[in-house]
Write a protein that holds these residues in place. Sequence first.
Motif, PDB file in Angstrom:
ATOM      1  N   UNK A  64       0.836  -1.205   0.000  1.00  0.00           N
ATOM      2  CA  UNK A  64       0.000   0.000   0.000  1.00  0.00           C
ATOM      3  C   UNK A  64       0.868   1.250   0.000  1.00  0.00           C
ATOM      4  N   UNK A  65       1.452   1.550  -1.162  1.00  0.00           N
ATOM      5  CA  UNK A  65       2.297   2.734  -1.322  1.00  0.00           C
ATOM      6  C   UNK A  65       2.303   3.126  -2.788  1.00  0.00           C
ATOM      7  N   UNK A  66       2.786   4.337  -3.062  1.00  0.00           N
ATOM      8  CA  UNK A  66       2.817   4.853  -4.438  1.00  0.00           C
ATOM      9  C   UNK A  66       4.215   4.781  -5.034  1.00  0.00           C
ATOM     10  N   UNK A  67       5.116   4.054  -4.374  1.00  0.00           N
ATOM     11  CA  UNK A  67       6.519   4.048  -4.792  1.00  0.00           C
ATOM     12  C   UNK A  67       6.913   2.741  -5.472  1.00  0.00           C
ATOM     13  N   UNK A  68       6.383   1.614  -4.961  1.00  0.00           N
ATOM     14  CA  UNK A  68       6.781   0.304  -5.466  1.00  0.00           C
ATOM     15  C   UNK A  68       5.662  -0.352  -6.269  1.00  0.00           C
ATOM     16  N   UNK A  69       6.053  -1.280  -7.132  1.00  0.00           N
ATOM     17  CA  UNK A  69       5.089  -1.917  -8.033  1.00  0.00           C
ATOM     18  C   UNK A  69       4.282  -3.015  -7.364  1.00  0.00           C
ATOM     19  N   UNK A  70       4.757  -3.523  -6.203  1.00  0.00           N
ATOM     20  CA  UNK A  70       4.097  -4.636  -5.528  1.00  0.00           C
ATOM     21  C   UNK A  70       4.554  -4.687  -4.084  1.00  0.00           C
ATOM     22  N   UNK A  71       3.986  -5.629  -3.343  1.00  0.00           N
ATOM     23  CA  UNK A  71       4.405  -5.842  -1.960  1.00  0.00           C
ATOM     24  C   UNK A  71       5.662  -6.721  -1.922  1.00  0.00           C
ATOM     25  N   UNK A  72       6.467  -6.527  -0.889  1.00  0.00           N
ATOM     26  CA  UNK A  72       7.661  -7.348  -0.692  1.00  0.00           C
ATOM     27  C   UNK A  72       7.680  -7.865   0.743  1.00  0.00           C
ATOM     28  N   UNK A  73       8.086  -9.108   0.894  1.00  0.00           N
ATOM     29  CA  UNK A  73       8.075  -9.737   2.213  1.00  0.00           C
ATOM     30  C   UNK A  73       9.206  -9.213   3.086  1.00  0.00           C
ATOM     31  N   UNK A  74       9.057  -9.303   4.412  1.00  0.00           N
ATOM     32  CA  UNK A  74      10.119  -8.847   5.320  1.00  0.00           C
ATOM     33  C   UNK A  74      11.470  -9.512   5.062  1.00  0.00           C
ATOM     34  N   UNK A  75      11.468 -10.805   4.744  1.00  0.00           N
ATOM     35  CA  UNK A  75      12.745 -11.499   4.539  1.00  0.00           C
ATOM     36  C   UNK A  75      13.432 -11.029   3.259  1.00  0.00           C
ATOM     37  N   UNK A  76      12.648 -10.694   2.240  1.00  0.00           N
ATOM     38  CA  UNK A  76      13.222 -10.145   1.007  1.00  0.00           C
ATOM     39  C   UNK A  76      13.840  -8.773   1.279  1.00  0.00           C
ATOM     40  N   UNK A  77      13.145  -7.950   2.057  1.00  0.00           N
ATOM     41  CA  UNK A  77      13.674  -6.623   2.395  1.00  0.00           C
ATOM     42  C   UNK A  77      14.949  -6.757   3.229  1.00  0.00           C
ATOM     43  N   UNK A  78      14.943  -7.682   4.176  1.00  0.00           N
ATOM     44  CA  UNK A  78      16.141  -7.922   4.987  1.00  0.00           C
ATOM     45  C   UNK A  78      17.307  -8.360   4.093  1.00  0.00           C
ATOM     46  N   UNK A  79      17.025  -9.268   3.162  1.00  0.00           N
ATOM     47  CA  UNK A  79      18.055  -9.745   2.230  1.00  0.00           C
ATOM     48  C   UNK A  79      18.603  -8.582   1.412  1.00  0.00           C
ATOM     49  N   UNK A  80      17.707  -7.711   0.940  1.00  0.00           N
ATOM     50  CA  UNK A  80      18.132  -6.531   0.180  1.00  0.00           C
ATOM     51  C   UNK A  80      19.077  -5.657   1.000  1.00  0.00           C
ATOM     52  N   UNK A  81      18.720  -5.403   2.249  1.00  0.00           N
ATOM     53  CA  UNK A  81      19.541  -4.556   3.113  1.00  0.00           C
ATOM     54  C   UNK A  81      20.919  -5.163   3.339  1.00  0.00           C
ATOM     55  N   UNK A  82      20.972  -6.483   3.535  1.00  0.00           N
ATOM     56  CA  UNK A  82      22.245  -7.144   3.824  1.00  0.00           C
ATOM     57  C   UNK A  82      23.101  -7.354   2.579  1.00  0.00           C
ATOM     58  N   UNK A  83      22.541  -7.079   1.402  1.00  0.00           N
ATOM     59  CA  UNK A  83      23.344  -7.166   0.178  1.00  0.00           C
ATOM     60  C   UNK A  83      24.285  -5.973   0.032  1.00  0.00           C
ATOM     61  N   UNK A  84      24.153  -4.992   0.902  1.00  0.00           N
ATOM     62  CA  UNK A  84      25.082  -3.861   0.941  1.00  0.00           C
ATOM     63  C   UNK A  84      25.832  -3.886   2.262  1.00  0.00           C
ATOM     64  N   UNK A  85      27.078  -3.446   2.269  1.00  0.00           N
ATOM     65  CA  UNK A  85      27.841  -3.387   3.514  1.00  0.00           C
ATOM     66  C   UNK A  85      27.263  -2.303   4.406  1.00  0.00           C
ATOM     67  N   UNK A  86      27.273  -2.545   5.702  1.00  0.00           N
ATOM     68  CA  UNK A  86      26.602  -1.628   6.630  1.00  0.00           C
ATOM     69  C   UNK A  86      27.186  -0.220   6.602  1.00  0.00           C
TER      70      UNK A  86
END
Length: 492
Positions: free
Chosen positions: A304-326
Amino acid sequence: MFYKDNTLKIYNSLSGQKEVFTPIHEGKIGMYVCGPTVYNYVHLGNCRTFISFDLVFRYLKHLGYQVRYVRNITDVGHIVDDADAGEDKIAKKARLEQVEPMEIAQKYTVNFHNVLKQFNNLPPSIEPTATGHIIEQIHIIEGIIANGYAYEVNGSVYFDILKFNQDYNYGELSGRNIEDMISNTRDLDGQSDKRNPLDFALWKKAEPEHIMRWPSPWGDGFPGWHLECTAMSTKYLGKHFDIHGGGMDLKFPHHECEIAQNEACTGNSPVNYWMHTNMLTLNGKKMAKSTGNNILPQELFTGENDILSKAFSPSVVRFFILQAHYRSILDFSDEAISASEKGFYRLMEALRNLKEIKPSENSTIDVQSWKQKCYDAMNDDFNSPILIAHLFDAVKMINLLKEEKETISKSDLENLSVTMNAFVFDVLGLVDETQESGKTTNKLEEVVDLLIDMRNEARANKNFALSDEIRDKLLAIGIQLKDGKEGTSFSL
């Protein structure tokens, strides 16, 4: 006790370089991370910091360390715009919503916990609140005054930066020069009680209309924001502990003031290793509620947002974040998170395939060398993107094993399986959501099998347009069909 076999290096913000990590007490680690000020819903940038330190916590535990992880809740004293004068953020929100300040604190603390639970963050060992440690904060102020580094004016107590800097180095963490800081400051309204504009509040006198107030030797008031973390970290970790973390926006003045308070009170620098996470941007711009360039975790999960094309699960978002160094800037976009989702499902599929691999008498792949690369990545300042790259090397190995183009012995297969599961689930903290929701997965399989049957019928009738349309539309939502000798299969 894996830690004895691993040389861990951490980038220390205090020295500006990577240092070999040596805990104060062998086998035990004290880690403090600045938690949220609970006056609003936790945003994705905050979550990146807490997910990053969850990774640190998980890996240290994986190495066999006994970790006491303290992360606070700030429920008083954080003034709007991080200033020394003005309205408390929580009190302001309470006034706007016409409720008690502690209702605000409770509401957004619950939200914070729920969001981090969805991200599969481990809870900290201790989660103290600022309001629960007023007495400890008063004692620290008394010690700083007794040592000559603070002064009281009209019921408020301020830290004397110039006096402190005669004996210590204010600005050592952020690399700032005190003369430059003085020349760039000016007296503001409400700061006339200070001897110097750089001085910061340890205790503020509560005006008659101020709701959140406590008795003290200097009259009714409330603690300064910086003081809270000093009180809570030293109470539970001691006057000298191993790791202090937070977002890079806290390096100055918050963490700089923490160091000064500890040194003024005890004579010692409190922390051996300072760690700071970098910022999260959205479509190349800084996240900000004022401009609308912002997205909350729940808006991500529901779509429910105007930025992304679909919903994404928490684990996918976590994976995305960890794909970059902190320590690197991470830009969040629809294209980037969509690419991460595909990678996440490929990784989960490989882990499921790994369970079906049959061992051979010997191995044609070098599992031990690959395993060492995984540890080398994490030992290099918790380099999760390099670790993930090595995990995808394992994905290739698993696919070759499944296709029987490589062989693996029983011991190597066990080593590969244990290592993959340890890094994916225990260290990175990912969750195979298809396994978590088995019923949903079975229904999905049934639906896709039905579409495969329809596609096969279309091909038999030479209706290749319909056949291609079914294949392409499934691919567009991340389901790939694979035609083989034994029929058509699919993967997520």
